[in-house]
Design an enzyme around this catalytic site. Structure first.
Site, PDB file in Angstrom:
ATOM      1  N   ARG A 162       0.786  -1.240   0.000  1.00 23.06           N
ATOM      2  CA  ARG A 162       0.000   0.000   0.000  1.00 23.06           C
ATOM      3  C   ARG A 162       0.817   1.289   0.000  1.00 23.06           C
ATOM      4  O   ARG A 162       0.256   2.369   0.078  1.00 23.06           O
ATOM      5  CB  ARG A 162      -1.021   0.013   1.150  1.00 23.06           C
ATOM      6  N   ASP A 163       2.132   1.200  -0.095  1.00 24.97           N
ATOM      7  CA  ASP A 163       2.946   2.410  -0.236  1.00 24.97           C
ATOM      8  C   ASP A 163       4.213   2.106  -1.036  1.00 24.97           C
ATOM      9  O   ASP A 163       5.301   2.541  -0.679  1.00 24.97           O
ATOM     10  CB  ASP A 163       3.289   3.013   1.125  1.00 24.97           C
TER      11      ASP A 163
END
Length: 178
Positions: free
Chosen positions: A4-5
């Site tokens: 997610r990043d």
């Protein structure tokens, strides 16, 4: 696990050596998910965030989009969606133009690399390449490389990547000061 990043800054070399392994770091926003499950928190870094994250319903396909942004940056020296602020960047991601894979540095990039980029930067999540499909893409599977690195990366491309990285650090410092 959905990271997610995913972003260029979250990859480091294990040691200072040409043979060093590349490692992914910063799993602070990551999440273990079940097949078919959707995540709903808006997370990530504006340049790398997938359009579906802005709609608050996404899965691991969002990481594939981020991988596409990283590959685009490494191959061209710039990000495909840019703006003066995070809001401008996210607006481009959501409603921006089609990703340019023809002009400027893209004239030196192989058809296989462009095919890979198109597959991971597909706006339709159902049509976007999965991790398995990406790993089996001919551009990554071919012995050697589908690119001639010396022909691809010129001084301007390297300077653009350095400028992008420096801009990111300066922006973080400015935001911290504010």
């Amino acid at each position: 696990v959905c990271h997610r990043d995913l972003k260029l800054e979250n990859f480091i070399f294990e040691e200072d050596s040409i043979e060093s392994k590349l490692k992914l770091i910063d799993f602070g926003l990551s999440r273990v998910y079940a097949a078919g499950e959707h995540m709903h928190r808006e997370l990530g870094t504006a340049y790398y965030v997938a359009p579906e994250v802005m709609r608050f319903e996404y899965g691991p396909e969002a990481d594939m989009w981020s991988l596409g942004i990283i590959a685009y940056l490494l191959l061209s020296g710039k990000v495909p969606f840019a703006g003066e602020s995070d809001a401008d960047i996210l607006k481009e991601v959501m409603h921006g133009k089609k990703v340019d894979l023809e002009s400027g540095p893209w004239r030196k990039v192989s058809a296989g690399a462009k095919s890979f980029i198109r597959g991971v930067l597909e706006r339709d999540v159902g049509l976007r390449m999965t991790a398995v499909q990406a790993l089996n893409h001919p551009w990554l599977r071919r012995e050697g490389s589908a690119l001639d690195f010396e022909d691809l990366v010129d001084a301007a491309g390297i300077a653009a990547i350095h400028a992008f990285a420096k801009y990111g650090r300066m922006r973080k410092l400015a935001l911290r000061a504010v």
